[in-house]
Structures are given as structure tokens and as C-alpha cells.
Design a protein around this motif. Structure first.
Motif: not given
Length: 1139
Positions: A82-102
Motif C-alpha cells: 500500500r505504501r510502496g516500500i521495498i526492502l534490500s541491503n544497505r550496500h544496495v541502497v547505498k550510503p551515498g547518492p544512488v539512482v535505481a529502478e525496480a
């Protein structure tokens, strides 16, 4: 050092390495629970789970903290539909800038944005718009951390090894494994248990759900051990807590996403869980053990022990490694989960800890620190470097205080000075640096071109500070320094310019403690011989055969030093001569005015040059040629900015020897080979053998054919004393050297000591035949070089002179490649003599890097240099260039753009050449007895449609020609005729026929490539001569050429690599740079673009990529001859109109 086989299980592209020792001790596990799931149960569970699992394609546009810039793929799964939340790893989400598509299983692709990444544990969340999924029915995957138990049968569903959907089976074997240690200088999880199973996950599976037969996620896949089938899973208790905060925050803010505060506390202490047997050996009292066992569950096997304490943290000087934790706030704590719950619930509050240290019980009161306060959320980007406060993760790795000024990526300016990755900056321009704002304040006050000392410390050598000299960029190689700040409400990092690019004037002085100083260095960075030693660095990351990193030709340093020792068999001292005309000008055009020595009688001048005179007294063992030529020699150090490595330049760092060919009060010119000064887009520093000073130079002429460049310097920068002892060499273009002539080879060692050796010419006209490199770059063609009877190695360069010190040839370096005979593994550096540079993310990528870079040294006749030099000095018809404040016309060179090679007349006769022509050509050159043949023409040249491969060139205007110089002379005669005639009247032999042809010639300047465009992270330029020399240009209007690409850019994400032409954008032709700019200006941020390319092998391809103007604006770099500077212009950026 640890087991290099433990690795994060995420990115098959990035390939994060590991480096830790794994504890394989056998623990007592909880009782096995019988699993009665059937195949039908698993089928139903997977049918429900698979649609909720997504492939995440992530791009990190900048290096930050523990992560490098790059593009990769991983896995995530929907935990809140409902809220649109995806779980993954920290090293995937990145501590810095990231551009991503699912990408969902039905190939629906949607953008996702990071909303949280845990500072310690390996999990994070993306958000997406649930309404964007139109065609897929899916459910969220519930999280059930309580369901995990030893013996539980599980499935890992994810993107393993790049497969869209991969399902791996396993059984949970351990719930209390130590957190895996991946890298000593990268991300590692800690203060938590991990689960272990033999499921054999690989790259791309990071973030995969570990599910049971009911379709519940019981753990999160994080890493694996490649030496076995072991996989490591993160427990979900802290994930569930964080998700609850995010869900509540989302509901509170309504329809708009806002940053959600998730309380996280820390003592900056790393704990390990040790068995009771180990704690007893550490001194734990038996009474304490009995209390702990009685207060804990029956299956408890150990206690928490302090492993490390971060300096400057709450526990510093209070806790020590080996301390056994007994109670926290009066409660017995033996598990990570209970300890973390107390820390997170008591941020900014005191906790009472009871510990035992060597059998002694101690009470400690500690303040719980906010973990987010020591997790950086901003960084400074300056000259390609990424600098930010030292994070808790790296402070723990390196044992430094959190918040220090940390270099994640050194970029160009810092790496040029030798500052490595992971450095901690302590001083800059004489100012103490403790926080990033202090560094920014110093940068604001520095002028372009200023040279300032920097002091840093490295975790590899933490007890000794190192001092280097940093040169502020003189040209606009990079955008002005910017601060990027994380915005969790948008998932973006927003940039703010902190220093305006306009104002401060150029400077060539060293700035220290607020004073301008001469170019001198602190003793800590001066080598024993008095020469500034550059600090070279290796890249820590592995690199595959199909991806060539920017390389630093650092081995030349050691080889050249060795060469200097080999030649310097006797102690030689400097000799200073004051040779001057009445205006202080020496013109090296083959004739020398009458010179008269005038001793310096000014006491101040003598005082300033006392060290020179002491070293410069003539040695009885040195040759006359060495004594005469030494004041004319210089040492070059050349750096090419990674942001603009044009024309296929194969390295970022070059050394070499040059000779001063002109020196006056207003201008100095130095001749050097093009394997030292390859391109004009570079920073050149010149050190003089006659005077201890290093000053910048500017490339003013790159010969389009011959292997030499002319570099200008400002004599006034040397001061009165320096300008008086430095002088130009006398050039002797005629008579040409002949076989058997004696010459003196004079050059410089890396310590600027002149060395010489007498030798004999064995071949004054050896024709070069250098093959094309894997990545096309300048190679000497149509040249005849001088060979000697002695092998002086492949690094020692200088000049060839007669016994009176008159220069007859430049002893220069030539670049080439040799094919590898043996197939090398991926982990082996292709050329062990070339050091890798980690300064910038620009790369080459092509099918197979099967060659090694090599160089060799040969003599370049001085006539070619003297001809161009005479035109520069006396004025020429050509474009004007600003040199030291004066506009001077620069010469144009007329050339026949065809690659030729000599063939013996005996061979030519076999091809059908008539006896008359054989005799005529043999009469013209009775020694070589050869004829020139066409190897190929440069694509797009005027000779291309006329000459054919294999043609024999017999005569020009009925005069026989036998060597390359004959053609050069004929081209020069065309210029002298003044009738605008641009064609050579040639007689050729083709397929048993003599043909008369008029062959067009081309006029080229000495500027090289003067413009480039950076679009979506690739460096685009017009095809340079080395590319055109392949004999092929695309039919679609030729197109623009991709020279390099950057890690973490859209072209990296979508695979638009180098060594190809872009011929169309969205169906519009792009025949040249100007048209390409006009087409790309119309493209919007986030727009998918259709690109048609043609590879060097002629293979066409159509691909798509998404433009990202936020992190990768379109800009160009262009040389301005009116100001003699390279200007950077933003063409299109987010919220920026086209310039």
C-alpha cells in the motif's frame, strides 16, 4: 588479513572484495524443528512470493563512504504494497547518492528512491509509486523473524548471477554466526548475529528474501563465501522495527513522503559474542558466569566481549578490548538484540554498564550517542575528489575519530599530489583541518594555480603524517566545488556551489602560512637527492579484462632512476654558463649569434645562485657536450585530468626530458616527445637542470605527424637569476647525420643530474612501423628515426649532440603495444609496468584487452623542430595563440594524410615495377634503394578517395621520391608557391600501370583536439587522427567519437562504452560535435533516449539510455586561444537552460 573469499552477494559488476578471517567454531544450536512442508506447499508459497521480488538496477554516481561509484544489479522485495516500500541491503541502497529502478517479474520497470539505509546493519528501504504497477497482481511479503530456527528449510528467491528469477534451496544451519567481515577498508556489519545456510548464493542475490514454506521472509540475504556454498543472512528483528517507524511516519505525513527519524544509539563499541570457555580465559569469575547462566535462557552459550573501541567515542578510555559485558542498567545482557534495543531506546541518555576486566568487576556510566549524528549525509566534491566527515563505519575500520576530514575519492587535484584514497586531511595551506567546513574556508581563499602544502595521514601508516604539494587547478577541468546534501524526502542529493568559479587570478607560487614562497617543499617530501618524489598509488579494486582503468605510467619513475644510476658512473657537477646576446635572446634556428660571456657581478645575484655555482663547477670527467647542453635540459612531469582524457591517451601521468629551443625575456619554448606530452589538455610542470625551480608550462604546438611537441613557459617566473642561467640549445639541422657519425647522448636522471655517453650512428633513417593500439592513440607514422650502436634502455631520453654540444636530434620516447601471447586471468594487471590510478572514474571498455603498453627510444632529427620553431619566432600565417600575454601566430602544417611504408626495390620489381623506375629510384637514394607504398589513408582526408592501399609513390612533379622527407618538402613547396594549389602532382604505380594523379593535401594546426563534450558520463569528441587512421568512418555523416566513459554514469548503467561513434540520437544524425550538442540540448531529464552507434569494427547497434541531468549534466570543455585557457561550459543541467 582475512579470508578473501567472504563477499557481499550483490553486484556482479562491482565485485566487492573481502578480506577477513572467518570463525568456523562449532556452536550448540537450538533443537531441530521438524519441517513437514510438501512440494505443493512450496509451490503455493513461491507462486505468491515471486511476483513481489524485484530486480534492482542501481547506479552510484559518486563514491561515498564505503561504496565506490558504479552500476550494478541486486534484489529487493515488497514489504508494504500500500505504501510502496521495498526492502534490500544497505550496500544496495547505498550510503551515498544512488539512482535505481525496480523491475518486476512481468518486466514492468519503475523508478525507486531510497528512504532509509541503516548506519550499521546491512538493510535499507526504497520507496516506489504503487500506482505505477498496472499489469501485475502481487502481494507484499510478510516479515517473520521469529520463525527462523536451526533446521528450517528455506528458499532464497532473487536475481542470482544475473538471472531474472533464481530460486535456491537450503537449510538454516546456524543462527549465531559472527557477522561476516568483507573488507578491511569497506562496509562490514557488526554487533549482530547472522544466519548461515548452504544455499550457494552469488552476485546479484543481495537483498533476496529468505522465505519459509508459508511464504514469510525469515531473513534477508546479504553475502556468501565463494570458497564454499555458505550464504549469510541478516536477521529481521531490527528491520521490522525500522519498517514500523517508516510506516507510521508515512501515515503521519499523508500523501507526501518526508524524512522519517528512526532512533539509533551507539557507544562506538564493537562487541563479539564469545563462548563461556573463552570468557573464562579472559578472566571471568565463576560466580559471575553462574549468575549469567542462571539469568539467561538454557541454550545461552556465551557473553558479549568488547572487541574494539572507536577513539573519541562515548566509551573511549572507559572500555577496553577484552572487557566482558555483564549487565546494562542492572539487566544481564548476553545477546546483541537486547543490547541494541537498550541503545536505541536511550539515545542521549546515560547507561550503567557492569563489566569484568581480567577478573575485576567495574561499573561504567556512558552516554548513548545518536548514531545518525556520526553518519555523514553530505560531501564536498572538488576537482573530482569526494571528501566528507569520517563515518562511524570507517572510523571503526581505521581507528580514527569520527568526523575527521576523509578522502573517499582523491579525484584529480589530490591524486596529482599523491594523496591516496582513505586519507585523513590534517593540514591544508598551513591551516589545521579538523572538520570539513575548515577545509572549505581555506579553499575559498586560494587562487587558481596556487600551490599549497597539504598534510595527511593514512590508516596504513597512521603514526606518520605525510606532506605533499597540492596544485589548485589552473584550468576549468572540473565544475566549481560543490556541497552535496542528502534529502531523504526526495531520495536525491542536492548540490550547492560553495566557491564561485570566477575570480581569483592565476598563481604559480607556493602558499604557506599566509605567505607566498618560492617553489620549495618541506624536508618531509624531498627525496635524498633533492628531487620532489611523487607519491604513486595502486587501485584497490579488481578490474576485468574488458574494462581498462585510467593508468599512471608510474613505472617510468623507477626505470628512469635506474637508468640514471647506470649512466652516472662518475660524479658530475653542474656547470652554469651565462650566455646571452645583447637582448638576452638565443634563437635556436640552426644559427647562433656571436655570444659573449658576461660574469654576474651583482652581489645579490651571486648570493642567490651560490648553490648553483657550487654544483655547477665543470667536472674534468664530463664531456664538453654535456657541459654545454646541461643548462638547456628540463624535466617534464605531465598530468592529464581524468575528466578529459582525449585522443586515446593511454595514461594519466608522464615523465620525460625536454630541451629548451628558445629562450628570451618574454617566452621560452621546450621541445619534447609526444609520449611525454601527448595532448594539449594537460597540466605540465617543468623542472630546470640549470636552476632549482619548477614552473608550469603550456602546450602550444603538437606536430600532427612527427613525434614532438613544443611547450611554452614564462621566463619571468624563473626570476632574474634563473632566467640568466637557463638558456636555449643551439640546433644543428644540417648536415644530416650519417651512418658512422659520432654523437653524444645527453639526458637527465630523475634527480636532474646530466649524464652523457658517446655513441655511433648505425642507421640515420630507420623507418618506423608502429601498429595501431587497441584503443587508437597517437602513433608515429611516416617518420625516419636515428638508431645508435648502444642500447641505452627504453626510458632514458634527452638529445643527441655533436662534440660542441649542438643538438642534432631529440632522443625521444615512442609509444607502442605488444600482443600478449598468454591468456591472463582477470585478476592480473595487463601491464605490470604501469601503475593503476584511482583518481577518476573514466574508463575504456572493449572486447579484449590483449596487449601491453611499451615504449622505446629513438632519435628524432632536429630539422622538423627547427622549421616549425622558425615560423613561431618570425611569425607565420596561422591562427593566433596567447603565449605569456602576447598573441602570436602559430604555424599550419600541410601534410599528405596517408600512412606510407618503404619497400625494397628488389621487392618492388617483383610487383612489376619497370627497370627504368628501379634505376631512377636507386640513383636518387643509392643507400636505401627503396620505394614508398601506401599502407592506407586517413578516413575523410583529401587523399582518401584518390590513393589506394598498395600504391607505389614514384615521383612528384616528375622528380623521384624515396623517403618521407621528400613528401614533406613537396608539401612545403605547395605553401611557398602562393597560388592556393593544394594538390600534389604524383606519379604512382598501381596494378602494373603507371598513373598520373593529383592528390589532395590537408592543412593541420598544432593544437590537437580543442573541444570535448561530456554527455551522460561519456567523453565525446570529433574523431581524432588515430581513429581516422584506421581507414573507416561511419557512413551516417561520420558521427562523434566516444573516447571514455565514467563509472556510475548513465552510459555505464546502459552500456554505452568507448571506442564507438554515436551517429544518431532519437533518429537525428550527429555528424559533428556542434550538431550533437544541438540535438542533446533538446533532451529532458529522465527521458529515455534512442542512440545509434557504430563500433570501430563497423558493427552498428541501437540502444536506449535514460538521461540523468541531476548528477550528470551535459557540459563541454573548449580551449580559448584568446586567453590560453580551457573553459568549461554547462550546456544543460537540471534547472539550467542551455548556454
Amino acid at each position: 588479513m582475512g579470508d578473501p573469499l567472504e563477499r557481499l552477494g550483490s553486484e556482479a559488476d562491482v565485485g566487492l572484495e573481502s578480506s577477513m578471517k572467518e570463525d568456523l567454531s562449532m556452536d550448540i544450536d537450538p533443537p531441530f524443528r521438524q519441517n513437514s512442508a510438501t512440494a505443493e506447499d512450496w509451490r503455493k508459497a513461491l507462486h505468491k512470493v515471486v511476483p513481489a521480488v524485484v530486480v534492482l538496477r542501481t547506479t552510484a554516481p559518486r563514491a561515498f563512504d564505503t561504496e565506490a561509484a558504479g552500476a550494478s544489479y541486486a534484489t529487493g522485495f515488497v514489504v508494504d504494497k500500500r505504501r510502496g516500500i521495498i526492502l534490500s541491503n544497505r550496500h544496495v541502497v547505498k550510503p551515498g547518492p544512488v539512482v535505481a529502478e525496480a523491475m518486476f517479474v512481468n518486466r514492468e520497470e519503475i523508478p525507486v528512491h531510497p528512504i532509509y539505509r541503516d548506519p550499521v546493519h546491512d538493510f535499507g528501504f526504497f520507496r516506489y509509486d504503487p500506482g505505477a504497477i498496472q499489469f501485475l497482481k502481487y502481494d507484499e511479503i510478510p516479515l517473520a523473524p521469529e520463525a527462523a530456527c536451526v533446521g528450517l528449510e528455506i528458499r532464497v528467491v532473487g536475481n542470482d548471477s544475473g538471472e531474472k528469477v533464481s530460486i535456491l534451496a537450503g537449510t538454516l544451519a546456524r543462527l549465531d554466526r559472527d557477522a561476516p567481515h568483507y573488507k578491511k577498508d569497506g562496509y562490514n556489519d557488526f554487533n549482530t548475529f547472522y544466519m548461515q545456510a548452504a544455499s550457494g548464493t552469488k552476485g546479484g542475490s543481495s537483498g533476496s528474501p529468505v522465505i519459509d514454506w508459508q511464504g514469510r521472509a525469515v531473513a534477508l540475504n546479504a553475502g556468501s563465501k565463494s570458497s564454499s556454498a555458505s550464504a549469510f543472512f541478516l536477521p529481521l528483528e531490527r528491520v521490522v522495527r525500522a519498517l514500523g517507524f517508516i510506516q507510521n511516519g508515512r501515515d503521519a505525513f499523508g500523501s507526501k513522503w518526508e524524512a522519517v527519524a528512526i532512533p539509533r544509539g551507539t557507544l562506538q563499541v564493537t562487541f563479539l559474542h564469545k563462548g563461556f570457555d573463552e570468557t573464562r580465559r579472559l578472566g571471568l569469575c565463576s560466580e559471575t558466569e553462574q549468575i549469567v547462566r542462571h539469568a539467561s535462557s538454557i541454550d545461552e552459550t556465551g557473553m558479549l566481549v568488547v572487541d574494539s573501541v572507536v577513539p573519541g567515542g562515548p566509551a573511549h578510555n572507559h572500555l577496553e578490548p577484552g572487557d566482558v559485558l555483564v549487565r546494562v542498567n542492572g539487566e544481564v545482557i548476553t545477546q546483541f538484540l537486547k543490547m541494541e534495543t537498550l541503545l536505541d531506546d536511550n539515545v542521549d541518555k546515560n547507561l550503567d554498564l557492569q563489566i569484568e576486566r581480567g577478573g575485576t568487576s567495574l561499573e561504567v556510566k556512558l552516554m548513548v550517542q545518536d548514531l545518525h549524528s556520526i553518519t555523514p549525509n553530505y560531501f564536498l566534491e572538488v576537482s573530482g575528489a569526494v571528501i566528507h566527515p569520517l563515518s562511524y563505519q570507517q572510523a571503526r575500520n581505521f581507528r580514527f575519530n569520527c568526523g575527521l576530514v576523509y578522502v573517499t575519492e582523491p579525484g584529480y587535484m589530490l591524486s596529482r599530489a599523491g594523496v591516496p584514497r582513505h586519507a585523513i586531511i590534517k593540514k591544508f595551506a598551513g591551516e589545521e583541518i579538523t572538520v570539513l567546513n575548515e577545509l572549505i574556508a581555506v579553499l575559498k581563499n586560494l587562487a587558481r594555480g596556487a600551490r599549497v602544502p597539504l598534510e595527511y595521514v593514512s590508516y596504513m601508516d597512521r603514526h606518520r603524517s605525510k606532506s605533499v604539494l597540492v596544485t589548485i587547478d589552473r584550468h576549468e577541468w572540473y565544475a566549481p566545488p560543490q556541497i552535496y546534501t542528502r534529502d531523504d524526502s526526495t531520495g536525491l542529493w542536492t548540490a550547492t556551489t560553495v566557491i564561485l568559479s570566477g575570480a581569483p587570478p592565476l598563481s604559480s607560487n607556493v602558499y604557506c602560512d599566509g605567505k607566498d614562497l618560492a617553489c620549495q617543499m618541506d624536508d618531509s617530501v624531498i627525496a635524498g637527492d633533492g628531487l620532489l618524489e611523487p607519491v604513486l598509488q595502486h587501485n584497490d579494486k579488481d578490474w576485468s579484462n574488458d574494462c581498462k582503468r585510467m593508468q599512471t605510467n608510474g613505472e617510468n619513475v623507477s626505470e628512469e632512476s635506474h637508468s640514471g644510476e647506470e649512466f652516472n658512473t662518475e660524479t658530475k657537477r653542474r656547470r652554469v654558463e651565462d650566455d646571452s646576446t645583447e637582448e638576452g635572446i638565443v634563437i635556436s634556428d640552426g644559427t647562433v649569434n656571436e655570444l659573449r660571456d658576461e660574469p654576474m657581478e651583482n652581489p645579490r645575484t651571486l648570493e642567490n645562485t651560490v648553490h648553483i655555482d657550487d654544483r655547477g663547477a665543470a667536472s674534468v670527467n664530463s664531456s664538453i657536450a654535456e657541459q654545454v647542453i646541461e643548462p638547456t635540459l628540463v624535466m617534464f612531469e605531465v598530468h592529464v585530468p581524468p575528466s578529459c582524457m582525449l585522443d586515446g591517451v593511454h595514461s594519466q601521468h608522464f615523465f620525460g626530458t625536454g630541451v629548451i629551443v628558445y629562450h628570451s625575456q618574454s617566452m621560452g619554448l621546450v621541445a619534447v616527445d609526444k609520449n611525454t606530452v601527448c595532448v594539449s589538455v594537460s597540466d605540465v610542470m617543468i623542472s630546470f637542470a640549470a636552476y632549482p625551480m619548477e614552473i608550469p608550462g603550456e602546450v602550444v604546438f603538437l606536430h600532427p605527424v612527427h613525434n614532438y611537441a613544443l611547450v611554452a613557459y614564462d621566463p619571468s617566473a624563473l626570476g632574474a637569476s634563473g632566467a640568466s642561467v637557463v638558456r636555449a640549445a643551439e640546433l644543428l639541422p644540417e648536415p644530416a647525420l650519417r651512418r658512422g657519425d659520432s654523437v653524444y647522448l645527453v639526458g637527465l636522471s630523475r634527480s636532474l643530474q646530466a649524464t652523457s655517453r658517446k655513441s655511433t650512428v648505425t642507421n640515420p633513417g630507420a623507418a618506423l612501423n608502429i601498429g595501431s593500439a587497441d584503443s587508437p592513440r597517437y602513433r608515429a607514422t611516416n617518420m625516419e628515426v636515428i638508431e645508435l650502436d648502444t642500447d641505452f634502455g627504453n626510458t632514458f631520453s634527452g638529445v643527441l649532440t655533436d662534440e660542441r654540444g649542438r643538438v642534432q636530434a631529440l632522443w625521444g620516447s615512442f609509444s607502442t603495444q605488444k600482443k600478449n601471447r598468454l591468456k591472463r586471468s582477470r585478476s592480473v594487471v595487463v601491464n605490470p609496468k604501469v601503475l593503476e590510478s584511482d583518481t577518476c572514474p573514466t574508463r575504456l571498455k572493449y572486447g579484449c584487452n590483449s596487449s601491453e603498453d611499451h615504449q622505446f627510444i629513438r632519435g628524432i632529427p632536429i630539422y622538423a623542430i627547427s622549421q616549425v620553431l622558425d615560423k613561431i619566432i618570425h611569425g607565420a600565417k596561422g591562427p593566433h595563440l596567447l603565449i605569456n600575454g602576447t598573441k602570436r601566430p602559430m604555424p599550419l602544417v600541410r601534410i599528405l594524410e596517408a600512412e606510407l611504408y618503404p619497400t625494397l626495390l628488389s621487392k618492388a620489381r617483383s610487383f612489376g615495377l619497370s627497370d627504368d623506375w628501379v634505376q631512377a629510384l636507386a640513383k636518387k637514394d643509392p643507400i636505401k634503394r627503396q620505394v614508398l607504398r601506401v599502407k592506407g589513408c586517413l578516413a575523410g582526408s583529401k587523399a582518401d578517395p584518390i590513393l589506394e592501399q598498395g600504391d607505389m609513390l614514384l615521383a612528384i612533379k616528375k622528380e623521384p621520391i624515396t623517403c618521407f622527407r621528400d613528401i614533406e618538402y613537396a608539401c612545403q613547396e605547395l605553401d611557398k608557391s602562393g597560388d592556393n594549389e593544394e594538390k600534389l602532382h604524383m606519379t604512382i604505380f598501381r596494378q602494373n600501370r603507371e598513373i598520373e594523379l593529383f592528390v589532395g593535401t590537408d592543412i593541420r594546426d598544432g593544437n590537437g583536439t580543442t573541444r570535448m563534450v561530456n554527455w551522460c558520463g561519456c567523453i565525446v569528441q570529433d574523431p581524432h587522427p588515430a581513429v581516422r587512421a584506421l581507414g573507416f568512418l561511419p557512413e551516417e555523416g561520420h558521427g562523434v567519437y566516444v573516447a571514455r566513459w565514467c563509472h556510475g554514469s548513465p552510459v555505464h548503467r546502459y552500456g554505452l562504452y568507448a571506442l564507438q561513434w554515436i551517429v544518431e540520437i532519437n533518429g537525428k544524425l550527429t555528424p559533428d560535435l556542434e550538431t550533437f550538442v544541438n540535438v542533446t540540448k533538446e533532451l529532458e531529464h529522465g527521458e529515455f533516449v534512442r542512440v545509434r552507434t557504430v563500433h570501430l569494427n563497423g558493427k552498428p547497434r541501437v540502444m536506449t539510455l535514460k538521461q540523468d541531468l541531476h548528477y550528470w549534466p551535459t557540459w563541454d570543455l573548449k580551449f580559448d586561444p584568446d586567453t590560453a585557457t580551457w573553459r568549461r561550459r554547462t550546456i544543460k543541467a537540471l534547472d539550467c537552460a542551455a548556454a
